[in-house]
Write a protein that holds these residues in place. Structure first.
Motif, short mmCIF file in Angstrom:
data_model
loop_
_atom_site.label_atom_id
_atom_site.label_comp_id
_atom_site.label_asym_id
_atom_site.label_seq_id
_atom_site.Cartn_x
_atom_site.Cartn_y
_atom_site.Cartn_z
N HIS A 108 -4.51 -52.00 59.42
CA HIS A 108 -3.96 -53.47 60.38
C HIS A 108 -4.22 -54.63 59.39
O HIS A 108 -3.43 -55.42 59.33
CB HIS A 108 -4.82 -53.52 61.63
CG HIS A 108 -4.72 -54.75 62.33
ND1 HIS A 108 -3.62 -55.43 63.06
CD2 HIS A 108 -5.82 -55.69 62.51
CE1 HIS A 108 -3.94 -56.45 63.46
NE2 HIS A 108 -5.16 -56.86 63.23
N GLU A 109 -5.49 -54.73 58.93
CA GLU A 109 -6.02 -56.00 58.04
C GLU A 109 -4.94 -56.10 56.92
O GLU A 109 -4.41 -57.34 56.66
CB GLU A 109 -7.18 -56.00 58.08
CG GLU A 109 -8.12 -56.19 58.97
CD GLU A 109 -8.15 -57.80 59.64
OE1 GLU A 109 -7.61 -58.34 58.94
OE2 GLU A 109 -8.56 -57.69 60.97
N GLU A 110 -4.92 -55.02 56.38
CA GLU A 110 -4.02 -55.23 55.18
C GLU A 110 -2.63 -55.39 55.43
O GLU A 110 -2.15 -56.35 54.66
CB GLU A 110 -4.23 -53.96 54.25
CG GLU A 110 -5.38 -53.62 53.53
CD GLU A 110 -5.73 -54.45 52.46
OE1 GLU A 110 -4.93 -55.08 51.91
OE2 GLU A 110 -7.10 -54.50 51.87
N SER A 111 -2.04 -54.93 56.08
CA SER A 111 -0.67 -55.28 56.52
C SER A 111 -0.30 -56.58 57.22
O SER A 111 0.59 -57.24 56.61
CB SER A 111 -0.07 -54.11 57.55
OG SER A 111 -0.80 -54.15 58.75
N THR A 112 -1.32 -56.99 57.79
CA THR A 112 -1.11 -58.43 58.53
C THR A 112 -1.39 -59.53 57.65
O THR A 112 -0.67 -60.54 57.65
CB THR A 112 -1.99 -58.40 59.94
OG1 THR A 112 -3.29 -58.25 59.59
CG2 THR A 112 -1.49 -57.73 60.83
N GLN A 113 -2.16 -59.18 56.56
CA GLN A 113 -2.46 -60.27 55.67
C GLN A 113 -1.41 -60.12 54.63
O GLN A 113 -1.00 -61.43 54.37
CB GLN A 113 -3.58 -59.64 54.82
CG GLN A 113 -4.28 -60.63 53.41
CD GLN A 113 -5.34 -60.17 52.69
OE1 GLN A 113 -5.90 -59.32 53.17
NE2 GLN A 113 -5.73 -60.86 51.83
N ARG A 114 -0.83 -59.23 54.41
CA ARG A 114 0.52 -59.13 53.33
C ARG A 114 1.78 -59.89 54.09
O ARG A 114 2.53 -60.58 53.70
CB ARG A 114 0.92 -57.97 53.09
CG ARG A 114 -0.05 -57.13 52.16
CD ARG A 114 0.42 -55.73 51.64
NE ARG A 114 -0.49 -55.05 50.89
CZ ARG A 114 -0.53 -53.87 50.40
NH1 ARG A 114 0.64 -53.35 50.31
NH2 ARG A 114 -1.43 -53.38 49.52
N ALA A 115 1.67 -59.76 55.54
CA ALA A 115 2.53 -60.42 56.20
C ALA A 115 2.39 -61.85 56.41
O ALA A 115 3.43 -62.78 56.24
CB ALA A 115 3.02 -59.60 57.72
N ARG A 116 1.19 -62.07 56.72
CA ARG A 116 0.93 -63.74 56.73
C ARG A 116 1.40 -64.42 55.19
O ARG A 116 1.63 -65.72 55.33
CB ARG A 116 -0.49 -63.99 56.99
CG ARG A 116 -1.10 -63.73 58.45
CD ARG A 116 -2.33 -63.93 58.56
NE ARG A 116 -3.01 -63.68 60.14
CZ ARG A 116 -3.53 -62.59 60.33
NH1 ARG A 116 -4.06 -61.84 59.31
NH2 ARG A 116 -4.06 -62.26 61.52
#
Length: 255
Positions: free
Chosen positions: A241-249
């Motif tokens: 969750h954190e890695e994917s949302t960080q990349r999306a941000r």
């Protein structure tokens, strides 16, 4: 091997296709049938008839304002042109060779538990349109993924529609797998908004429950197999969750 396959029908109308799909042992084909060899062995043995819908279903995508439509006979290779974000999810899941043969209809028929593409479709609010279910009765992704193969194979899939697809939602995949080319043990597609007001980032997880699910704090895995225990999958869920949302941000920040 398809032991008992003896007939391939090429229906001339969607109504005929629907009728053929109600017959015992019949399965739809939306292009190249890349999902057929991956069916469970017991089901492959019972498969008697292929109903080829590739000439009747759409092979393209179109975006009108915020409405995205993707036809069931489109290949993954063609779907990469929708956006760089879509292309990144496709590349994370499929080798280039399979991208040229796997169609959206194949994917929706197989409904792999760990598919980042299905997670992406759920995240953008896609709904499945079939001959039997028009836009007003379209099937959302959580309900589609919960259907049995027996239920799915009786429906003539026309494609998916995302009525509120917004280009300022950016998304990015992340997966934890044995090798970069393997299917994820746990994975996620993260979503972030470019603009104001910011509704906040979110992700759709795979590999934690039986089907893609929106991440929430405290989520616990019910999956346990040779790839990873339920405890391992539970521990990796917040990481994905954190890695994917960080990349999306980061994508959203860069515009």
């Amino acid at each position: 091997m398809l032991h008992h396959l003896h007939t391939i029908y090429h229906p001339t109308s969607l109504q005929e296709a629907h009728s053929r799909l109600q017959e015992r042992g019949s399965y739809p084909l939306y292009g190249y049938g890349a999902y057929l060899p991956r069916l469970p062995y017991g089901i492959r043995r019972e498969l008697e008839t292929i109903v080829d819908l590739s000439a009747l279903t759409p092979h393209r995508w179109q975006l009108n304002e915020r409405r995205l439509e993707v036809g069931s006979a489109i290949t993954a290779a063609h779907a990469r042109s929708i956006s760089p974000d879509v292309a990144a999810v496709i590349d994370a899941e499929l080798p280039r060779t399979l991208q040229n043969t796997l169609t959206l209809g194949d994917l929706l028929m197989e409904c792999p538990q760990d598919s980042l593409l299905l997670a992406m479709l759920q995240g953008i609010g896609a709904r499945v349109i079939t001959v039997e279910h028009d836009e007003n009765a379209a099937i959302d992704m959580p309900r589609w993924c919960a259907m049995s193969l027996e239920e799915r194979r009786r429906l003539a899939i026309l494609g998916v529609i995302a009525s509120d697809y917004a280009a300022n939602w950016r998304f990015a995949p992340y997966k934890i797998s044995r090798t970069p080319s393997d299917a994820p043990i746990v994975g996620a597609v993260g979503f972030a908004f470019h603009g104001e007001p910011d509704p906040g980032a979110f992700s759709i997880l795979v590999g934690v429950l039986e089907h893609p699910v929106r991440y929430y704090d405290g989520i616990r895995s019910t999956r346990h197999d040779y790839k990873g225990s339920a405890e391992y999958r539970t521990a990796m869920a917040p990481v994905a969750h954190e890695e994917s949302t960080q990349r999306a941000r980061q994508l959203a920040h860069n515009g």
